[in-house]
Enzyme design. Structure first.
Site, PDB file in Angstrom:
ATOM      1  N   SER A   6       0.809  -1.216   0.000  1.00 58.72           N
ATOM      2  CA  SER A   6       0.000   0.000   0.000  1.00 58.72           C
ATOM      3  C   SER A   6       0.847   1.274   0.000  1.00 58.72           C
ATOM      4  CB  SER A   6      -0.927   0.006   1.213  1.00 58.72           C
ATOM      5  OG  SER A   6      -0.191  -0.196   2.389  1.00 58.72           O
TER       6      SER A   6
ATOM      7  N   GLN B  60       1.794   4.511   1.577  1.00 60.33           N
ATOM      8  CA  GLN B  60       1.717   4.770   3.015  1.00 60.33           C
ATOM      9  C   GLN B  60       2.735   5.811   3.453  1.00 60.33           C
ATOM     10  OE1 GLN B  60       4.294   1.343   4.960  1.00 60.33           O
ATOM     11  NE2 GLN B  60       2.834   0.446   3.539  1.00 60.33           N
TER      12      GLN B  60
ATOM     13  N   HIS C  91       4.655   7.031   7.518  1.00 62.29           N
ATOM     14  CA  HIS C  91       4.728   6.709   8.944  1.00 62.29           C
ATOM     15  C   HIS C  91       4.881   7.992   9.739  1.00 62.29           C
ATOM     16  CE1 HIS C  91       5.079   2.685   7.491  1.00 62.29           C
ATOM     17  NE2 HIS C  91       6.151   3.003   6.801  1.00 62.29           N
TER      18      HIS C  91
ATOM     19  N   HIS D 241       5.257   6.628   0.411  1.00 63.36           N
ATOM     20  CA  HIS D 241       6.032   5.618  -0.311  1.00 63.36           C
ATOM     21  C   HIS D 241       5.231   4.346  -0.526  1.00 63.36           C
ATOM     22  CE1 HIS D 241       6.703   4.818   3.985  1.00 63.36           C
ATOM     23  NE2 HIS D 241       6.812   3.545   3.651  1.00 63.36           N
TER      24      HIS D 241
ATOM     25  N   LYS E 180      -7.063  -2.328   2.809  1.00 65.84           N
ATOM     26  CA  LYS E 180      -7.121  -2.001   4.235  1.00 65.84           C
ATOM     27  C   LYS E 180      -7.636  -0.583   4.481  1.00 65.84           C
ATOM     28  CE  LYS E 180      -3.281  -5.000   5.573  1.00 65.84           C
ATOM     29  NZ  LYS E 180      -1.873  -4.967   5.979  1.00 65.84           N
TER      30      LYS E 180
HETATM   31 ZN    ZN Z   1       6.629   1.927   5.050  1.00 62.28          ZN
END
Ligand code: ZN
Length: 406
Positions: free
Chosen positions: A101, A103, A105, A272, A297
């Site tokens: 996916s 995503q 962080h 990323h 998800k």
């Molecule tokens: Zn990652």
């Protein structure tokens, strides 16, 4: 101490012996049966409860072993002072057949805040910086493209613009894409409009329709135009994730290929996605992921839009530092981990590190101190231990070693 490590069979992994993960397991433990139909996505080396490693001779879990007060000398003073009696990193091998996916962080403070507010989604209070080092040509999306490239894509793909809802937002961005500070603000508005529209209830049919309109148009383009729009990549992603707005992500994010030995470092808030290939990965011990697309998800769009770094520039690979003739080190700007890449032709003494480390033999076989280890062997080394490694392969032995960066 040799470790037994857990494989993860996520459905994006390469199958059977085509996966580096399966090859490494089979080579170090020939008795293990590899299932040709099963994906071998990740090998986890560390103490994470979702895939803990065990000490081969005693069957004790590594997490239990390092948490014992009587073993704190094994972790070294620095690590126990900063992180307590835990291993601060998780070391992995990844074998990617299908995109993971899109995503990002959260940074440490933000992760703590998200965990407090939504503990069911953000399961721990830690940040999750990541370092990936390619083992085979490795494709990924990483960071926003230079604004001129995004503008070119918006001008060439009306199907994408149609999904941004408010056309003024797109025009504002197109008019400001030369000006650095303004471009960032307008890029954020434009990306927000797209993700908000695409994930609004009832709009999924419109998204699917525009994706398929663009797919039809791609199929009629000449080779040159297709290539300019990464047509093959778009078709591949759409085949794996039909109707997913994330397929259009390739027009916002840098598309890069790492050659073996090249690396990517992902600090907080950098969007990323890994697309294809095999790599070594090291990260801080955490599960905090905010997702945007190429996934079935949960997508937390408001959080993602606010946290993302809208720095738009071509992506620089993460450069290692050479320590000696055998060793290169990848040292990110965080304390949680660093990774050494060691190529042994004859015999060498490892540079002792002041933290515990985990090493894996990726190629060849070697005598380490007085025992022979094959490809795929994973060893846990206590802090400040000196090791002598002798190559037994006709070519060389390639080893990756993860440690704390303290
Ligand atoms: Zn990652």
């Amino acid at each position: 101490m040799e470790l037994e490590c857990a494989a993860q069979h996520y459905d994006w992994g390469k199958k059977g012996m085509t996966s580096s993960v399966a090859q490494l397991i089979k080579s170090s433990s020939p008795e293990v049966k590899i299932d040709d139909d099963k994906p071998y996505a990740e090998l986890w080396m560390g103490t994470h409860p979702n895939g803990p490693s065990f000490i081969k001779t005693t069957k004790e879990s590594l997490a239990e072993f390092v948490s014992k007060e009587s073993n704190s000398h094994i972790l070294g003073d620095k690590v126990t002072e900063i992180f307590g009696n835990t291993l601060p990193f998780l070391f992995k091998v990844l074998s990617v057949d299908k995109a993971l996916s899109i995503q990002a962080h959260p940074a440490k403070d933000h992760a703590a805040e998200l965990h407090k507010l939504f503990p069911a989604i953000y399961k721990d209070p830690n940040h999750k910086p990541e370092l990936a080092i390619a083992l085979t040509p490795f494709q990924a999306l990483c960071g926003f493209r230079p604004t001129q490239e995004i503008c070119y894509h918006l001008k060439s793909i009306p199907e994408l613009v149609a999904l941004c809802g408010d056309q003024d937002v797109v025009n504002d961005f197109l008019n400001h894409c030369q000006d650095n500070d303004d471009a960032k603000t307008h890029l954020k508005k434009c990306f927000k409009a797209l993700l908000t529209y695409a994930t609004t209830d009832g709009n999924s049919n419109i998204v699917a329709q525009q994706l398929s309109n663009f797919l039809n148009r791609l199929s009629q383009m000449d080779n040159d135009s297709r290539e300019k729009l990464n047509g093959n990549l778009f078709e591949r992603l759409h085949k794996d994730f039909p109707g997913d707005i994330g397929c259009f992500g390739i027009y916002f994010f840098n598309y890069i290929t790492l050659e073996p030995g090249e690396a990517l470092y992902l600090g907080p808030n950098v969007p990323h996605a890994y697309l294809f290939g095999d790599c070594i990965e090291c990260m801080a011990c955490s599960d905090n992921v905010v997702r945007a697309g190429l996934t079935p998800k949960f997508k937390d769009v408001p959080t993602l839009i606010e946290m993302l770094s809208y720095e738009s520039q071509s992506y620089d690979k993460f450069k290692p530092e050479r320590l000696n003739e055998f060793t290169e080190t990848f040292k990110p700007p965080i304390k949680d981990f660093a990774v050494n890449k060691i190529e042994v032709t004859g015999s060498c003494n490892f540079i002792p590190v002041n933290s515990p480390s985990i090493l894996i033999i990726i190629h060849g076989s070697a005598k380490i101190t007085d025992k022979v280890y094959r490809r795929g062997s994973v060893l846990f080394i206590a802090a400040n231990v000196e090791l002598t490694v002798t190559n037994l392969d006709e070519d060389k032995t390639l080893i990756f070693q993860a440690c704390a960066n303290v």
